[in-house]
Enzyme design. Structure first.
Site, PDB file in Angstrom:
ATOM      1  N   HIS A   1      -5.634  -8.205   0.894  1.00 52.22           N
ATOM      2  CA  HIS A   1      -4.656  -7.305   0.271  1.00 52.22           C
ATOM      3  C   HIS A   1      -4.580  -7.515  -1.244  1.00 52.22           C
ATOM      4  O   HIS A   1      -3.754  -8.283  -1.735  1.00 52.22           O
ATOM      5  CB  HIS A   1      -3.281  -7.525   0.920  1.00 52.22           C
TER       6      HIS A   1
ATOM      7  N   HIS B   1      -4.702  -5.126  -4.971  1.00 52.56           N
ATOM      8  CA  HIS B   1      -4.746  -3.807  -5.610  1.00 52.56           C
ATOM      9  C   HIS B   1      -5.209  -3.980  -7.057  1.00 52.56           C
ATOM     10  O   HIS B   1      -4.936  -5.012  -7.690  1.00 52.56           O
ATOM     11  CB  HIS B   1      -3.355  -3.153  -5.626  1.00 52.56           C
TER      12      HIS B   1
ATOM     13  N   ARG C   1      -4.229   0.633  -7.173  1.00 51.36           N
ATOM     14  CA  ARG C   1      -2.832   0.203  -7.245  1.00 51.36           C
ATOM     15  C   ARG C   1      -1.970   1.079  -6.336  1.00 51.36           C
ATOM     16  O   ARG C   1      -1.939   2.313  -6.489  1.00 51.36           O
ATOM     17  CB  ARG C   1      -2.361   0.321  -8.697  1.00 51.36           C
ATOM     18  N   ALA C   2      -1.242   0.446  -5.429  1.00 50.34           N
ATOM     19  CA  ALA C   2      -0.503   1.219  -4.424  1.00 50.34           C
ATOM     20  C   ALA C   2       0.630   2.023  -5.047  1.00 50.34           C
ATOM     21  O   ALA C   2       0.836   3.194  -4.720  1.00 50.34           O
ATOM     22  CB  ALA C   2       0.046   0.283  -3.344  1.00 50.34           C
TER      23      ALA C   2
ATOM     24  N   HIS D   1       0.330   1.668   3.915  1.00 51.24           N
ATOM     25  CA  HIS D   1       0.933   1.229   2.645  1.00 51.24           C
ATOM     26  C   HIS D   1       1.516   2.419   1.902  1.00 51.24           C
ATOM     27  O   HIS D   1       0.801   3.328   1.505  1.00 51.24           O
ATOM     28  CB  HIS D   1      -0.136   0.547   1.780  1.00 51.24           C
TER      29      HIS D   1
ATOM     30  N   HIS E   1       2.633  -6.922   3.865  1.00 54.22           N
ATOM     31  CA  HIS E   1       3.883  -7.616   3.542  1.00 54.22           C
ATOM     32  C   HIS E   1       4.414  -8.324   4.783  1.00 54.22           C
ATOM     33  O   HIS E   1       5.602  -8.232   5.111  1.00 54.22           O
ATOM     34  CB  HIS E   1       4.917  -6.638   2.953  1.00 54.22           C
TER      35      HIS E   1
ATOM     36  N   GLU F   1      -1.606  -9.984  -2.076  1.00 54.08           N
ATOM     37  CA  GLU F   1      -1.228  -8.843  -2.926  1.00 54.08           C
ATOM     38  C   GLU F   1      -1.063  -9.262  -4.383  1.00 54.08           C
ATOM     39  O   GLU F   1      -0.213  -8.727  -5.102  1.00 54.08           O
ATOM     40  CB  GLU F   1       0.049  -8.144  -2.421  1.00 54.08           C
TER      41      GLU F   1
END
Lengths: 328, 328
Positions: free
Chosen positions: A6, A8, A65-66, A172, A217, A278
């Site tokens: 995970h 980004h 990038r989420a 996500h 998460h 993340e």
């Protein structure tokens, strides 16, 4: 080998982000700017890659990038253009650092647009760019939840393509426009919990046994309330979670303190946990209690003193099973 | 003495619920039906009270059924009428079983209606019916989150009345109309997480130091992600959670497995935890792993082997501090 499932591209060059700003501002759209390999190297080497080396992480499964996916901005054409640029940029990272990054794509979702129209970009990313998965936004409206639940048949065209291509999705969400929600403080976690409960209520994996979904998460609120979800499955006349969900649903380790990681591993089988951090992401500071970054999740996993077999699963084997197109 | 801070009248007599059904159906509204003391006794004695006795719980802080508050149905007048009947019925329970139940009121919220218009019912319930607190719905729209965050000044008229009356609120949503969310499986937990993050971002308790809020269901995702919230406070330039929130925010123990309760007590100070079960509520079955009800949360708390002082706080003293109008 340690795989972080995970990551980004939160440090993308400013020119990329500036183009998006121009796109969202309306008016004449400038051409997408040239971005040099050096600019990309620079954006990676002193952030993600430096931290990966410091933390002993070999490979990051890397996506745009989420929070910037922003499927709720503009129309389908705008989302498609932005998505292609984002994915192409991630592909360049994977080509510049093939030993350290594998690509996962953003999808060109747009509120009200059938998900089938995201399949072409998924195919392009997997078949042409060598990507190993996708991020799927269950709420492209940005916090208004106007799409049907993930178990609705309207999502199946994407799932069928994922199964055919043998790639998973990380569920996500992106940024949020409702002032009640903070993107990384509540919207992300709520979406994780929401998705899991949707999956619990339906027979998605009976229809599509080859489908694999990663809930990030640490699964939102789910592991902390594992008894609640087991009890709800029972009350709703559903089979036990282990039977219906754990063959297809996986959680990452993006939980930023030891007690949370301890709980995750206590209640979720090691087969269903993928190492993830993340980083560089939602929480970038140093925990004054430990002197280490909050998101240095490897420290928490190391402190578990896992059996060697579980450790190998969580750090590598599960990722290879869930993302079988990984070749590094 | 053991006080359960979180019980709803989920077993209210059918005539009460039938009147609500008629109200929601439209058409000529029948008069609210007579409900005998015996009907109320019957609805309590073989459910909540029997279970309380089996579990060694002395007193339940008792409010109308949360999922039936339904603030999103009808208009303000409908919500007000329903709310008064619900609160009056809970008051009758507290008068029939004064040693075992203390009342907490539902508020006559309605989407778009200023919260100041709920103050009269709060006053009536506290001053005339002897209630000790209220349930506050942060999302009276039923899952569309159309109200401002709880830290917005538009909520202050209620908070000021709460401080004056010295009663707390439990932040508790009701049913949900968006198919993405399951009321007890995701909407409740999401609302808990959402509320906490709202409180983290603002200075509500600097403005109103006497305000006390209980976040139910073990705080949603918050304790599991305690490191994330500590890190977000740091990133947002907010003071540590202990300084800004823990003087005014409390969590209950409605977490239905041992590992979750273990985590709650590991990360949240004992001063901020109130024993609660929400029975008879969201999860009513027996856990095949333990042979006991999922919501028999006393067993999990007992298994912690808490120091006597912490135990007394969690079972009784914190409840008396948060709900000082408790006189039993």
């Amino acid at each position: 080998m340690i795989i972080d499932c995970h990551g980004h591209y939160t440090t993308a060059p400013g020119a990329h982000t500036a183009w998006r700003d121009a796109q969202l501002a309306g008016g004449p759209l400038p051409p997408y700017p040239p971005i040099s390999d050096d600019a990309i190297r620079e954006s990676i080497e002193d952030s993600q890659l430096r931290l990966m080396r410091e933390r002993g992480v070999d490979l990051t499964i890397f996506s745009p990038r989420a929070s910037a996916m922003g499927h709720h901005f503009g129309d389908e054409a705008a989302s498609t253009a932005w998505t292609r640029h984002c994915n192409d940029l991630v592909a360049r990272v994977t080509r510049l650092f093939p030993a350290n990054f594998a690509g996962v794509c953003q999808l060109p979702q747009s509120p009200g647009v059938p998900i089938a129209r995201s399949v072409a970009e998924l195919r392009r990313c997997v078949e042409e760019l060598g990507f190993v998965g996708c991020n799927l936004n269950p709420d492209p409206s940005g916090g208004h939840w106007t799409s049907p639940p993930l178990t609705d048949r309207s999502w199946y065209p994407l799932y069928e393509a994922m199964v055919e291509l043998d790639v998973p999705a990380m569920v996500h969400v992106s940024a949020v426009t409702n002032a009640n929600f903070h993107a990384t403080g509540s919207h992300y976690l709520n979406a994780d919990t929401t998705a899991f409960m949707q999956l619990l209520q339906a027979d998605l994996f009976r229809d599509l046994p080859g489908l694999r979904l990663v809930i990030p998460h640490g699964g939102g609120a789910v592991p902390y309330h594992w008894g609640r979800f087991r009890g709800l499955a029972d009350m709703l006349g559903r089979p036990p979670l282990e039977e219906t969900l754990l063959g297809n649903v996986f959680f990452d380790t993006c939980v930023y303190h030891q007690a949370g990681i301890d709980l995750l591993f206590e209640v979720v089988p090691a087969d269903n946990i993928l190492f993830g951090s993340e980083m560089v992401g939602a929480v970038r500071g140093i925990d004054p209690r430990t002197g280490h970054h909050f998101d240095d999740t490897r420290r928490y996993v190391e402190a578990l003193d896992l059996p060697a077999d579980d450790r190998a699963k969580v750090y590598e084997r599960n990722a290879r099973r869930v993302y079988p197109r990984l070749v590094v």
